[in-house]
Design an enzyme around this catalytic site. Structure first.
Site, PDB file in Angstrom:
ATOM      1  N   GLN A  57       0.529  -1.085  -0.047  1.00 14.51           N
ATOM      2  CA  GLN A  57      -0.053  -0.238   0.106  1.00 14.51           C
ATOM      3  C   GLN A  57       1.260   0.864  -0.439  1.00 14.51           C
ATOM      4  O   GLN A  57       1.991   1.021   0.952  1.00 14.51           O
ATOM      5  CB  GLN A  57      -1.033   0.098   1.194  1.00 14.51           C
ATOM      6  CG  GLN A  57      -1.907   1.572   0.871  1.00 14.51           C
ATOM      7  CD  GLN A  57      -2.410   1.527   2.521  1.00 14.51           C
ATOM      8  OE1 GLN A  57      -2.694   0.251   2.740  1.00 14.51           O
ATOM      9  NE2 GLN A  57      -3.182   2.388   3.176  1.00 14.51           N
ATOM     10  N   CYS A  86      -6.737   1.183   1.883  1.00  8.91           N
ATOM     11  CA  CYS A  86      -6.730  -0.190   2.936  1.00  8.91           C
ATOM     12  C   CYS A  86      -7.969  -0.435   2.311  1.00  8.91           C
ATOM     13  O   CYS A  86      -7.812  -2.004   2.537  1.00  8.91           O
ATOM     14  CB  CYS A  86      -5.892  -0.027   4.062  1.00  8.91           C
ATOM     15  SG  CYS A  86      -7.282   1.581   4.643  1.00  8.91           S
ATOM     16  N   HIS A 144      -8.202   0.906  10.393  1.00  7.42           N
ATOM     17  CA  HIS A 144      -7.011   0.159   9.058  1.00  7.42           C
ATOM     18  C   HIS A 144      -7.437  -1.401   8.744  1.00  7.42           C
ATOM     19  O   HIS A 144      -7.839  -2.220   9.858  1.00  7.42           O
ATOM     20  CB  HIS A 144      -5.856  -0.134   9.433  1.00  7.42           C
ATOM     21  CG  HIS A 144      -5.058  -0.492   8.558  1.00  7.42           C
ATOM     22  ND1 HIS A 144      -3.975  -0.069   7.388  1.00  7.42           N
ATOM     23  CD2 HIS A 144      -3.518  -1.586   8.306  1.00  7.42           C
ATOM     24  CE1 HIS A 144      -3.844  -0.543   5.942  1.00  7.42           C
ATOM     25  NE2 HIS A 144      -3.378  -1.628   7.477  1.00  7.42           N
ATOM     26  N   ASP A 191      -1.734  -7.864   4.480  1.00  6.04           N
ATOM     27  CA  ASP A 191      -2.070  -5.971   5.166  1.00  6.04           C
ATOM     28  C   ASP A 191      -0.742  -5.400   4.173  1.00  6.04           C
ATOM     29  O   ASP A 191       0.335  -5.470   3.954  1.00  6.04           O
ATOM     30  CB  ASP A 191      -0.821  -6.285   6.359  1.00  6.04           C
ATOM     31  CG  ASP A 191      -1.214  -4.689   6.894  1.00  6.04           C
ATOM     32  OD1 ASP A 191      -2.097  -3.615   5.975  1.00  6.04           O
ATOM     33  OD2 ASP A 191      -1.443  -5.114   7.728  1.00  6.04           O
TER      34      ASP A 191
END
Length: 236
Positions: free
Chosen positions: A93, A99, A170, A185
């Site tokens: 990211q 996200c 997040h 993630d």
């Protein structure tokens, strides 16, 4: 709830609300057929409430608060070299507040063999274009993708909460790939394996990891879990 990251990148999007209806319209508009898969809320992590979640579950999205403790854990994890299956679709990211969208891309990117995207749709083109890229190249591709930026903006402003880029939660995704449960993630350097899993136990296995994360933040209420489930009619 909204989404956040602390990326130093200049580009920032408005956060995507943790709302299955918004996510469905977003994904369906990008090329996920309505009769293939749908997002649903998870109303609780005990076994009774998990049994209410539509099956089969293809992916689990989890929204959690960013704290100094989990930031330190992330930094320590990133110091370790992690091996993972080359079948895992993973991207970094680099866009602030992206996200939620990256979580959805992780969810769909790891189930393209189980669902049929609309031929020539955005998602079809995106995954074909990025299939041979590394996680950083995929991040750059997304960062420069004007079509996705516009689609994300439309979805981000469709929620019930006032859009703001100043949030402290997040999104991550849990997927089962090659018999393992992976935490995906984009703020981490690589996927994190949480051990053996299967398509039939994905939800329970992800719930176990999620419960552990919640226990580390007992004073926070900023948690939300959403699944992507295959439409039952497709199994007939």
């Amino acid at each position: 709830m909204a989404t956040v990251d602390e990326s130093p990148a200049a580009k920032r999007w408005l956060p995507l609300e943790a709302n299955p209806d918004i996510m469905n319209q977003f994904l369906w508009g990008l090329g996920l057929p309505e009769n293939e898969a749908e997002c649903f809320d998870v109303f609780g992590l005990d076994e009774e409430l998990l049994e209410m979640v539509p099956r089969p579950v293809l992916a689990v999205l989890f929204l959690y608060p960013l704290t100094s403790q989990n930031e330190e854990e992330r930094i320590q994890q990133d110091k370790l070299k992690r091996e993972y299956s080359d079948k895992v679709y993973f991207m970094k990211q680099t866009v602030g507040n992206a996200c939620g969208t990256i979580g959805l891309l992780h969810a769909i990117g790891n189930i393209t063999s189980e669902i049929k995207l609309v031929d020539g749709s955005y998602l079809d083109r995106f995954f074909k274009s990025t299939s041979s890229m590394d996680p950083h190249q995929r991040a750059l591709f997304l960062e420069n993708d004007r079509d996705m930026e516009v689609s994300h903006s439309v979805a981000a402003t469709a929620g019930d909460t006032e859009a703001s880029d100043n949030v402290d939660t997040h999104f991550i995704c849990f997927s089962c790939v090659d018999g393992e449960l992976y935490e995906l993630d984009g703020r981490k350097s690589a996927p994190v394996s949480h051990g053996p899993s299967s398509p039939n136990t994905l939800l329970q296995d992800a719930a176990r990891v999620i419960r552990g994360m919640i226990e580390k933040n007992p004073d926070s209420l900023n948690f939300n879990a959403i699944v992507v489930s295959k439409k039952a009619g497709d199994n007939l």
